[in-house]
Design a protein around this motif. Structure first.
Motif, PDB file in Angstrom:
ATOM      1  N   TYR A 123       0.690  -1.153  -0.053  1.00  0.00           N
ATOM      2  CA  TYR A 123       0.128   0.128  -0.080  1.00  0.00           C
ATOM      3  C   TYR A 123       0.762   1.331  -0.091  1.00  0.00           C
ATOM      4  N   ARG A 124       0.475   2.024  -0.676  1.00  0.00           N
ATOM      5  CA  ARG A 124       1.032   3.502  -1.076  1.00  0.00           C
ATOM      6  C   ARG A 124       0.015   4.602  -0.846  1.00  0.00           C
ATOM      7  N   GLU A 125      -0.841   4.707   0.017  1.00  0.00           N
ATOM      8  CA  GLU A 125      -2.074   5.682  -0.043  1.00  0.00           C
ATOM      9  C   GLU A 125      -1.442   7.040   0.062  1.00  0.00           C
ATOM     10  N   MET A 126      -0.365   7.349   1.098  1.00  0.00           N
ATOM     11  CA  MET A 126       0.146   8.509   1.144  1.00  0.00           C
ATOM     12  C   MET A 126       0.922   9.145  -0.207  1.00  0.00           C
ATOM     13  N   ARG A 127       1.125   8.227  -1.206  1.00  0.00           N
ATOM     14  CA  ARG A 127       1.398   8.770  -2.481  1.00  0.00           C
ATOM     15  C   ARG A 127       0.304   9.501  -2.894  1.00  0.00           C
ATOM     16  N   TYR A 128      -0.947   9.109  -2.771  1.00  0.00           N
ATOM     17  CA  TYR A 128      -1.889   9.815  -3.423  1.00  0.00           C
ATOM     18  C   TYR A 128      -2.714  10.875  -2.639  1.00  0.00           C
ATOM     19  N   HIS A 664      -0.162 -12.115  -5.073  1.00  0.00           N
ATOM     20  CA  HIS A 664       0.474 -12.104  -3.832  1.00  0.00           C
ATOM     21  C   HIS A 664      -0.259 -12.870  -2.793  1.00  0.00           C
ATOM     22  N   ALA A 665       0.710 -13.756  -2.258  1.00  0.00           N
ATOM     23  CA  ALA A 665       0.297 -14.748  -1.227  1.00  0.00           C
ATOM     24  C   ALA A 665       1.160 -14.673   0.013  1.00  0.00           C
ATOM     25  N   GLU A 666       2.365 -14.849  -0.170  1.00  0.00           N
ATOM     26  CA  GLU A 666       3.339 -14.864   1.103  1.00  0.00           C
ATOM     27  C   GLU A 666       3.635 -13.162   1.465  1.00  0.00           C
ATOM     28  N   GLU A 667       3.804 -13.065   2.799  1.00  0.00           N
ATOM     29  CA  GLU A 667       4.077 -11.733   3.081  1.00  0.00           C
ATOM     30  C   GLU A 667       5.974 -11.715   3.133  1.00  0.00           C
ATOM     31  N   TYR A 668       6.603 -12.758   2.927  1.00  0.00           N
ATOM     32  CA  TYR A 668       7.853 -12.640   2.803  1.00  0.00           C
ATOM     33  C   TYR A 668       8.196 -12.448   1.103  1.00  0.00           C
ATOM     34  N   SER A 669       7.145 -12.170   0.137  1.00  0.00           N
ATOM     35  CA  SER A 669       7.300 -12.215  -1.248  1.00  0.00           C
ATOM     36  C   SER A 669       8.735 -11.074  -1.633  1.00  0.00           C
ATOM     37  N   PRO A 670       9.352 -11.702  -2.373  1.00  0.00           N
ATOM     38  CA  PRO A 670      10.568 -10.377  -2.749  1.00  0.00           C
ATOM     39  C   PRO A 670      10.477  -9.507  -3.775  1.00  0.00           C
ATOM     40  N   ARG A 674       6.625  -3.613  -6.275  1.00  0.00           N
ATOM     41  CA  ARG A 674       5.803  -2.755  -5.281  1.00  0.00           C
ATOM     42  C   ARG A 674       5.856  -3.213  -3.874  1.00  0.00           C
ATOM     43  N   PHE A 675       6.068  -4.487  -3.570  1.00  0.00           N
ATOM     44  CA  PHE A 675       6.040  -5.042  -2.386  1.00  0.00           C
ATOM     45  C   PHE A 675       7.317  -5.003  -1.343  1.00  0.00           C
ATOM     46  N   ASP A 676       8.406  -5.265  -2.214  1.00  0.00           N
ATOM     47  CA  ASP A 676       9.633  -5.462  -1.335  1.00  0.00           C
ATOM     48  C   ASP A 676      10.669  -4.493  -2.200  1.00  0.00           C
ATOM     49  N   LEU A 677      10.759  -3.320  -1.413  1.00  0.00           N
ATOM     50  CA  LEU A 677      11.624  -2.175  -2.267  1.00  0.00           C
ATOM     51  C   LEU A 677      12.932  -2.187  -1.655  1.00  0.00           C
ATOM     52  N   ARG A 678      13.800  -2.638  -2.393  1.00  0.00           N
ATOM     53  CA  ARG A 678      15.411  -2.957  -1.928  1.00  0.00           C
ATOM     54  C   ARG A 678      16.134  -2.517  -3.146  1.00  0.00           C
ATOM     55  N   PRO A 679      17.519  -2.361  -2.975  1.00  0.00           N
ATOM     56  CA  PRO A 679      18.429  -2.254  -4.165  1.00  0.00           C
ATOM     57  C   PRO A 679      18.619  -3.548  -5.004  1.00  0.00           C
ATOM     58  N   PHE A 680      19.059  -3.400  -6.242  1.00  0.00           N
ATOM     59  CA  PHE A 680      19.182  -4.351  -7.187  1.00  0.00           C
ATOM     60  C   PHE A 680      20.580  -4.431  -7.333  1.00  0.00           C
ATOM     61  N   LEU A 681      21.500  -3.493  -6.990  1.00  0.00           N
ATOM     62  CA  LEU A 681      22.820  -3.614  -6.922  1.00  0.00           C
ATOM     63  C   LEU A 681      23.645  -3.423  -5.394  1.00  0.00           C
ATOM     64  N   TYR A 682      24.161  -4.596  -5.052  1.00  0.00           N
ATOM     65  CA  TYR A 682      24.632  -4.747  -3.617  1.00  0.00           C
ATOM     66  C   TYR A 682      26.058  -4.945  -3.517  1.00  0.00           C
TER      67      TYR A 682
END
Length: 711
Positions: A123-128, A664-670, A674-682
């Motif tokens: 959810y990103r309600e404060m974006r809108y 979307h089913a598992e709350e640890y989805s990577p 949208r759901f798991d916002l992290r870098p993709f260059l570590y």
């Protein structure tokens, strides 16, 4: 018998930006509620627009069209005689708010903005929107001209107020507000509100309903009251499936509950309740003392009664009493949620069906079984007389035959699903080929068995022709780089082949008008987490119903479906060793997923939950698993597993930026999108500070054990 009233809540299968369709479903729900005697109807959050509009909520068109839909409701005299709690976005003083609009007989009683916005996970309600950070405050809202000329006034109240009818008091709560520590229902209840409405856009996740239910029950268990929970249901255009389960709760007990997974576009849940039971429930002195110091709400007075009589006995009116909660097991949730999502996506995308590259492994088997589950749900809906489903089936599956109607799920599946086994002469076993064939026969899919050797060799030999170098598999003396490159050629050829077939099979089968199929992916959440997949292979598809489901849960689902769906062939998939079959099979070597990964799927599931749900980095995960795995592994073995996981997670994270949109089913989805916002260059984890601290901790533990002589 006290003062009885009939109240209604509903689940609507809304679709983002489907203005006329959404309006039709809203009106239908109001009419159905009235037909059942209800004098209050509650709908889902943002039901006018559909919850999942995302950045469209930044466009003024959305607010203009929302008011045009509101005007259509206000002008419709067949909707009079019932208080309507409606969800839509509104701009007030140049700010955007997520609002409830309460309506009676073509008049707006109150606009109630959402106080606390959902702003985590999906959810990103404060974006809108912005939250209405002024509890118990109301002010004048200046209506657009198109609304003012209908309702006959220039302004209506907007803010955190409650509705006071002739016989009760109604307060609104919206989705996230139920989940916050200082939920509005607490102060409203202390201030005399007796009926609470909660309008939600709450998505399905495995095992999530229990949490939602416990919070709803607790909302009235302490303070009493009648709680009406409404929710969206279905796929409204995104990865989420909104799982309905509209309910009516009285004093902490469920008295009416709707379906969690359904193909119904409109589902109305009504209950006859006794408002006097709430008043009796609230006679505790402690509550009375707290009520005297609670914040006061401004009441919007309404000359309308929800109860139909002054307490006269009516033998035709049956009071709803407490009933048991209906909760699906996780295996059932997997069978129903993604299946309903697939049906919504298929019928709304106007595609002609699905295509699955069926490998003979449990992942593609699970995807195919979910399509079969979808066909079973469709058949049940047809048998129950669902006219919307009947129309959709005729359009998607009749192929121009006016009198055609499926008699079995297999017959429907044959029209909607194509499965393709893409084998290799030296890599593919006869066992996987046979399993794929037998599963296709059991579920009724249109199946193709083929080999891709020629395409593979042609691609492989391009390098030889250009450079003179011929790569070899590891089992034939090749390097790791050669071994991986040759595997990836096969995987990517399968993706290209799947899309080619998806575009042409309708023509091959002489389907009138041709058409194209949606390619379904079959990568599970644990493989995504570990990066154990080829970028742009069969993990690349149009949509993926299992992309956020763990291998552990998929096995549980397949075990359940073996008996429930009468598919004994599924047991063979459970018994088989997971393998990608991308390397040659020799007398002493067969490729194994878990051996390749260096960890089991069960361990991957644990790593995923600790990383996302418990919010642990490498060092924190190591400290936690030192205790959890103390009877299984030494501290050094735990350290090695944690470091291996984070190393591969980091180097493969880039793959998640291109992954197929997944249910979307598992709350640890990577899910990076949208759901798991992290870098993709570590930075390299094996050189990282956290890995050094893990190594130091292991050395401390080992030295301490040496000194004490402990094992």
């Amino acid at each position: 018998m006290g003062r009885l009233m009939t109240v209604a809540t509903c689940s609507l299968n809304q679709w983002a930006l489907d203005w006329e369709g959404n309006l039709k479903r809203i009106k239908e729900s109001i009419v159905l509620a009235k037909e059942q005697g209800a004098t209050l109807r509650v709908g889902p959050e943002l039901e006018v627009t559909g919850y999942g509009c995302l950045d469209h909520f930044l466009e003024n068109d959305v607010y203009l069209h929302s008011f045009q839909m509101l005007r259509a409701i206000l002008e419709d005299r067949t909707l009079d005689g019932i208080i309507i709690d409606l969800g839509m976005p509104i701009i007030h003083r140049n700010n955007r708010f997520n609002c409830r609009v309460l309506i009676l007989n073509g008049k707006i009683l109150l606009i109630r903005p959402k106080l606390y916005l959902a702003n985590d996970g999906n959810y990103r309600e404060m974006r809108y929107f912005i939250p209405w950070l002024r509890p118990q405050h109301i002010e004048a809202y200046y209506l657009p001209e198109m609304i003012a000329e209908v309702v006959g006034v220039r302004t209506v109240p907007i803010g955190d107020a409650v509705i006071s009818s002739l016989d009760t008091c109604i307060g609104c709560e919206t989705c996230e507000e139920l989940f916050t520590p200082r939920s509005p229902h607490n102060d409203m209840g202390l201030n005399g509100v007796e009926i609470f409405t909660n309008s939600s856009g709450s998505h399905h996740a495995l095992r999530k309903l229990d949490t939602r239910i416990s919070l709803i029950l607790e909302a009235t268990r302490k303070n009493g009251g009648i709680y009406l929970y409404a929710n969206q249901q279905g796929c409204d255009g995104d990865r989420l499936y909104y799982d309905g389960c509209a309910m009516v709760i009285v004093n902490g007990e469920i008295v009416a509950q709707g379906s969690q997974f359904s193909l119904n576009d409109v589902e109305v849940v009504t209950a006859v309740v006794d408002i006097e039971e709430v008043r009796s429930y609230r006679f505790a002195p402690a509550r009375g003392l707290q009520s005297l110091t609670s914040p006061a709400y401004e009441r919007i007075e309404v000359d309308f009664a929800l109860s139909s009589s002054k307490g006269d006995f009516d033998p035709d009116v049956v009071l709803n009493r407490s009933q048991s909660l209906r909760v699906h097991a996780p295996e059932e949730e997997i069978a129903l949620g993604p299946a309903a999502w697939l049906w919504d996506y298929l019928r709304r995308s106007k595609a002609s069906g699905f295509l699955i590259p069926l490998s003979g492994g449990i992942d593609s088997c699970s995807t195919a079984t979910l399509v079969f589950s979808m066909c079973r749900m469709v058949m049940d809906a047809l048998k129950s007389g669902n006219e919307v489903v009947k129309t959709d089936v005729a359009r998607v599956a009749s192929w121009g035959q006016e009198d055609w109607s499926p008699k079995t799920p297999q017959e429907l599946c044959n029209r909607l699903l194509v499965t393709v086994y893409m084998g290799m002469a030296t890599q593919s076993s006869q066992e996987t080929r046979d399993r794929a064939q037998h599963l296709a026969e059991a579920i009724g899919s249109y199946h193709i068995d083929m080999n891709i050797d020629d395409a593979y060799k042609a691609e492989r030999d391009l390098l030889t022709q250009a450079t003179g170098f011929t790569p070899k598999f590891k089992v034939y003396g090749g390097s790791n780089a050669e071994n991986l490159a040759l595997q990836n050629i096969q995987a990517r050829i399968r993706m290209v082949t799947a899309y080619y077939y998806a575009q042409m099979i309708c023509t091959v089968r002489e389907r009138p008008g041709g058409g194209s199929l949606l390619v379904l992916g079959s990568g599970n959440v644990d493989e995504c987490l570990r990066g154990y997949l080829t970028k742009y292979d069969c993990s690349s598809a149009d949509i993926n119903p299992i992309g956020s489901i763990s291998k552990v849960d998929l096995k549980r689902f397949i075990h359940w479906a073996t008996a429930k769906f009468d598919l004994p062939i599924l047991q063979e998939f459970l018994d088989a060793t997971p393998t990608a079959e991308l390397e040659p099979i020799t007398s002493d070597y067969v490729q194994s997923d878990e051996a390749d990964m260096g960890m089991t799927y069960h361990e991957l599931s644990i790593f995923g939950r600790l990383r996302k749900e418990r919010k642990l980095g490498p060092y924190g995960m190591f400290e936690r698993l030192l205790h959890d795995w103390r009877d299984q592994y030494t501290p050094r073995e735990v350290a090695d597993k944690v470091k291996r996981f984070h190393h591969f997670y980091a180097i493969n994270r880039h793959k998640m930026t291109t992954m197929t949109p997944a249910y979307h089913a598992e709350e640890y989805s990577p899910d990076d999108n949208r759901f798991d916002l992290r870098p993709f260059l570590y930075p390299p984890f094996f050189e990282s500070w956290s890995f050094k601290k893990i190594d130091e901790r292991v050395e401390q533990i080992e030295k301490k054990k040496e000194k004490t002589g402990s094992k």
